[in-house]
Design an enzyme around this catalytic site. Sequence first.
Site, short mmCIF file in Angstrom:
data_model
loop_
_atom_site.label_atom_id
_atom_site.label_comp_id
_atom_site.label_asym_id
_atom_site.label_seq_id
_atom_site.Cartn_x
_atom_site.Cartn_y
_atom_site.Cartn_z
NE ARG A 1 -0.56 -14.90 -1.95
CZ ARG A 1 -0.02 -15.54 -2.97
NH1 ARG A 1 -0.23 -16.81 -3.15
NH2 ARG A 1 0.77 -14.91 -3.82
CB THR A 2 -4.98 -10.00 -0.26
OG1 THR A 2 -3.88 -10.54 0.47
CG2 THR A 2 -5.93 -9.30 0.69
CE LYS B 1 -8.09 10.03 -15.47
NZ LYS B 1 -9.54 10.00 -15.60
NE ARG C 1 -2.48 -5.73 -0.25
CZ ARG C 1 -1.93 -6.95 -0.24
NH1 ARG C 1 -1.09 -7.30 -1.17
NH2 ARG C 1 -2.26 -7.82 0.69
CG HIS D 1 -2.19 -8.24 5.33
ND1 HIS D 1 -3.55 -8.27 5.04
CD2 HIS D 1 -1.57 -8.86 4.29
CE1 HIS D 1 -3.71 -8.90 3.89
NE2 HIS D 1 -2.54 -9.26 3.42
C1 NCD Z 1 1.39 -10.76 2.41
C2 NCD Z 1 1.30 -9.26 2.22
O1 NCD Z 1 0.77 -8.79 1.21
O2 NCD Z 1 1.76 -8.57 3.12
N1 NCD Z 1 0.74 -11.47 1.40
C3 NCD Z 1 -0.59 -11.74 1.48
O3 NCD Z 1 -1.40 -10.87 1.66
N2 NCD Z 1 -0.97 -13.01 1.43
C4 NCD Z 1 2.74 -11.26 2.63
C5 NCD Z 1 3.79 -10.93 1.61
O4 NCD Z 1 3.55 -10.26 0.61
O5 NCD Z 1 4.92 -11.37 1.83
#
Ligand code: NCD
Length: 299
Positions: free
Chosen positions: A47-48, A76, A97, A125
């Site tokens: 998603r993100t 590496k 991330r 997040h």
């Molecule tokens: C969330 C995350 O990655 O923390 N997901 C997201 O970014 N939409 C929530 C999750 O993974 O449960």
Amino acid sequence: MSPLDFTVEELENLFSLANDIEHNMDKYAQKCVGKKLATCFYEPSTRTRLSFESAMLNLGGSVIGFSDANSSSASKGESVSDTIRVISCFADICAMRHPKEGAPMVAASKSSIPVINAGDGGHQHPTQTLTDLLTIRSLKGEIKDFTIGLCGDLKFGRTVHSLINALVRYPNIKFVFISPPELKVPDYIISDLNEKNIEYKEVISLDEVMSELDFLYMTRVQRERFFNEEDYVRLKDFYILDSHKMELAKKDMLVLHPLPRVNEISVDVDDDPRAAYFKQVQYGVYVRMALILTLLELV
Ligand code: NCD
């Protein structure tokens, strides 16, 4: 940079821009021509990452990056600081991330391009929070005077931590934390709420509080952050929101979820007009478009 570094006023500008984007996509379709977004994802995400990529493509820009640590030089042994210095030569903005708390912040301090925290371990997040706030603002008209229940894994759920962090800055928001004792909100957040005199309560039963809520923010039990599988299996189905439970809720309560969903919302809730979690995904694209434009100073 973390989007929660924005003041409430700056966030208002960002949300107004996101709403304008929603209604006038064409106006923004060329804004990032010639600009590149790097998505550096050291942890799985659909998603993100795709939301960021879709946001940049909607703006006419392009996208480079990697979607897991094994396909980057981290495998590496390269440090995040070195990686970002290199990425700065290739791209104009980066979404990162990382499983380690604070890694995107370290990267940002070494980077010559904006680095957006796209989720760091169990910590924060921020762009999910921008998504959540935009959803609330768009569907309710304003961010104030409501009771929000946060339910599920409040210990490891970074979206929950970021959202609380952001909502404490808005007027008259009350929190109801609904979790098993093992997955309670971390102490540092509770201390912050106490310090700021913000109303909250912690409960185990969802049924008991359902009728009080204006928003119910459901979350998945974060399997990947557990130390052992046994605990995960014991807790994973602690809460399941289904159509029977929805009967206890206000007629205009909205259900949010950052997704991915596992079992915590039964699919029979999806057709309920109060289910807002798929709309939330769409708002995520608009707000990331607004964020990219703002950080690249293109507005
Ligand atoms: C969330 C995350 O990655 O923390 N997901 C997201 O970014 N939409 C929530 C999750 O993974 O449960």
